[in-house]
Design a protein around this motif. Sequence first.
Motif, mmCIF file in Angstrom:
data_model
loop_
_atom_site.group_PDB
_atom_site.id
_atom_site.type_symbol
_atom_site.label_atom_id
_atom_site.label_comp_id
_atom_site.label_asym_id
_atom_site.label_seq_id
_atom_site.Cartn_x
_atom_site.Cartn_y
_atom_site.Cartn_z
ATOM 1 N N TRP A 138 65.037 -25.790 25.048
ATOM 2 C CA TRP A 138 65.957 -26.566 25.956
ATOM 3 C C TRP A 138 66.768 -25.941 26.952
ATOM 4 C CZ3 TRP A 138 68.349 -27.536 20.181
ATOM 5 C CH2 TRP A 138 68.195 -28.600 19.835
ATOM 6 N N GLY A 139 65.992 -25.108 27.052
ATOM 7 C CA GLY A 139 66.728 -24.319 28.464
ATOM 8 C C GLY A 139 67.308 -22.928 28.282
ATOM 9 N N TRP A 140 67.222 -22.385 27.753
ATOM 10 C CA TRP A 140 68.339 -21.111 27.472
ATOM 11 C C TRP A 140 67.279 -19.619 27.955
ATOM 12 C CZ3 TRP A 140 65.816 -18.622 23.614
ATOM 13 C CH2 TRP A 140 65.626 -19.637 22.320
ATOM 14 N N GLN A 141 66.478 -19.477 28.135
ATOM 15 C CA GLN A 141 65.610 -18.358 27.863
ATOM 16 C C GLN A 141 65.995 -17.715 28.881
ATOM 17 O OE1 GLN A 141 64.507 -21.263 27.968
ATOM 18 N NE2 GLN A 141 62.746 -21.218 25.771
ATOM 19 N N ASP A 142 66.817 -18.154 30.215
ATOM 20 C CA ASP A 142 66.982 -17.684 31.768
ATOM 21 C C ASP A 142 68.255 -16.171 31.537
ATOM 22 O OD1 ASP A 142 64.231 -18.063 32.704
ATOM 23 O OD2 ASP A 142 65.494 -19.792 33.625
ATOM 24 N N ILE A 143 68.664 -16.929 30.448
ATOM 25 C CA ILE A 143 70.558 -16.272 30.237
ATOM 26 C C ILE A 143 70.057 -15.134 28.882
ATOM 27 C CG2 ILE A 143 71.953 -18.807 30.458
ATOM 28 C CD1 ILE A 143 72.007 -18.405 27.378
ATOM 29 N N ALA A 144 70.854 -13.865 29.572
ATOM 30 C CA ALA A 144 70.755 -12.712 28.401
ATOM 31 C C ALA A 144 71.156 -13.157 27.043
ATOM 32 C CB ALA A 144 71.597 -11.955 29.281
ATOM 33 N N HIS A 145 70.677 -12.985 26.202
ATOM 34 C CA HIS A 145 70.232 -12.953 24.891
ATOM 35 C C HIS A 145 69.578 -12.624 23.736
ATOM 36 C CE1 HIS A 145 67.216 -15.548 25.818
ATOM 37 N NE2 HIS A 145 66.375 -15.069 24.414
ATOM 38 N N GLY A 166 56.602 -50.461 26.852
ATOM 39 C CA GLY A 166 57.068 -51.983 26.907
ATOM 40 C C GLY A 166 58.112 -52.377 25.531
ATOM 41 N N LYS A 167 58.779 -51.455 24.732
ATOM 42 C CA LYS A 167 59.510 -50.911 23.534
ATOM 43 C C LYS A 167 60.895 -50.416 24.429
ATOM 44 C CE LYS A 167 55.816 -50.133 20.356
ATOM 45 N NZ LYS A 167 55.517 -50.144 20.435
ATOM 46 N N ARG A 168 61.904 -51.208 23.215
ATOM 47 C CA ARG A 168 63.216 -50.831 23.856
ATOM 48 C C ARG A 168 64.136 -49.513 23.237
ATOM 49 N NH1 ARG A 168 66.294 -56.266 22.194
ATOM 50 N NH2 ARG A 168 64.562 -55.998 20.555
ATOM 51 N N LEU A 169 63.855 -48.747 23.656
ATOM 52 C CA LEU A 169 64.823 -47.472 22.929
ATOM 53 C C LEU A 169 66.601 -47.079 23.185
ATOM 54 C CD1 LEU A 169 61.292 -44.696 24.498
ATOM 55 C CD2 LEU A 169 61.655 -46.401 22.357
ATOM 56 N N ALA A 170 66.484 -46.561 22.350
ATOM 57 C CA ALA A 170 68.354 -46.159 21.937
ATOM 58 C C ALA A 170 67.578 -44.766 21.640
ATOM 59 C CB ALA A 170 68.448 -46.856 20.953
ATOM 60 N N LEU A 171 68.592 -43.787 22.973
ATOM 61 C CA LEU A 171 68.540 -42.689 23.045
ATOM 62 C C LEU A 171 70.467 -42.234 22.858
ATOM 63 C CD1 LEU A 171 66.196 -42.544 25.624
ATOM 64 C CD2 LEU A 171 65.483 -42.317 22.684
ATOM 65 N N PHE A 172 70.084 -40.755 22.704
ATOM 66 C CA PHE A 172 71.662 -39.957 22.697
ATOM 67 C C PHE A 172 71.475 -39.572 24.424
ATOM 68 C CE2 PHE A 172 75.013 -37.469 22.299
ATOM 69 C CZ PHE A 172 75.619 -37.564 21.090
ATOM 70 N N ASN A 173 73.012 -39.661 24.874
ATOM 71 C CA ASN A 173 72.900 -38.789 26.161
ATOM 72 C C ASN A 173 72.618 -37.878 26.264
ATOM 73 O OD1 ASN A 173 72.862 -39.342 28.837
ATOM 74 N ND2 ASN A 173 75.332 -40.507 28.704
ATOM 75 N N GLY A 174 72.052 -37.333 27.020
ATOM 76 C CA GLY A 174 72.291 -35.726 27.244
ATOM 77 C C GLY A 174 71.010 -34.791 26.886
ATOM 78 N N TYR A 175 70.530 -35.983 25.624
ATOM 79 C CA TYR A 175 69.624 -34.754 24.557
ATOM 80 C C TYR A 175 68.273 -35.213 25.436
ATOM 81 C CZ TYR A 175 72.409 -34.832 20.053
ATOM 82 O OH TYR A 175 72.820 -34.652 19.372
ATOM 83 N N SER A 210 66.605 -35.389 30.138
ATOM 84 C CA SER A 210 67.657 -35.688 30.426
ATOM 85 C C SER A 210 67.940 -36.772 31.392
ATOM 86 C CB SER A 210 68.766 -34.542 29.062
ATOM 87 O OG SER A 210 68.971 -33.637 29.770
ATOM 88 N N ASP A 211 67.147 -37.000 32.451
ATOM 89 C CA ASP A 211 68.319 -37.833 33.283
ATOM 90 C C ASP A 211 68.558 -38.988 32.638
ATOM 91 O OD1 ASP A 211 69.882 -38.051 36.160
ATOM 92 O OD2 ASP A 211 67.224 -39.833 36.267
#
Length: 266
Positions: free
Chosen positions: A91-98, A129-138, A147-148
């Motif tokens: 999810w893109g947190w590798q570049d912050i100190a942690h 070809g299918k209609r997807l229902a997704l959560f915005n931002g995931y 996630s765009d």
Amino acid sequence: MVGCCALFAAILAAGPLAAQQVVLVGGAFFPPYVLKAEQSQHAGLLPQLLDALNRAQSEFRFIVRPTSIPRRYRDLEAGRIDMSMFENPLWGWQDIAHSVVDMGLEDAEVFVARLAPGRGQDYFMRLRGKRLALFNGYHYGFADFNSDPQFLAKNFNATLSYSHDSNLLMVLHGRADIALATRSYVSDFLQRHRQYAGQLLVSQRVDQRYRHQVLLRPAAPISAAQLGQLFEQLRRNGQLAAIFTPLQVEVRSGVADSSVAAGVTD
């Protein structure tokens, strides 16, 4: 004299509580882990976990501080929160100190369709070809974690919402073909809406598997080693299982490295 003695006794009684170090835990909307970010101390699996951590020791006091999915890493870097739980390495947190602590918990994002005659697991093999229902931002694995909203709408005929319930209801009422949700959320949904039992087809195909981890900021009051020991204690005494297995979150039988320091500075 009596009044002074009473005051002194009250100070002594309050001493251990006052000495506790407060650990601020980010509460970002991620059901069923955090149900309401603005009231995250009262809703979801996270408050149950923090209550267990608080009862397991007296040195630290874990408190939820509301944040959001897009803002949580900035809050971690700024010191507004000390840790973010239920994180995934993709999810893109590798570049912050942690530092990282393995929680010993595993969940999965699955595909969900309406049960229909002749419809089986092969229905989930092809999404085009299918209609997807997704959560915005995931971030979804099938979309290479892009996630765009415009990308998802154009390439996957996706409708995006801010409600997993709405997405599953869209599937149930024929307004979408497939929704994505964590296995734990689907379990929670069916417990809350028993009238839909037997009406959903859940995929064996997994979009992504979550081995939940905790991100700690470098100056957090608690260290990765200390937190890892607490999680191991809760795993061994069965409290993790009591909290998470009712919603089909797997509590792994053992964690090879219960705490891993992984400082990143670039």
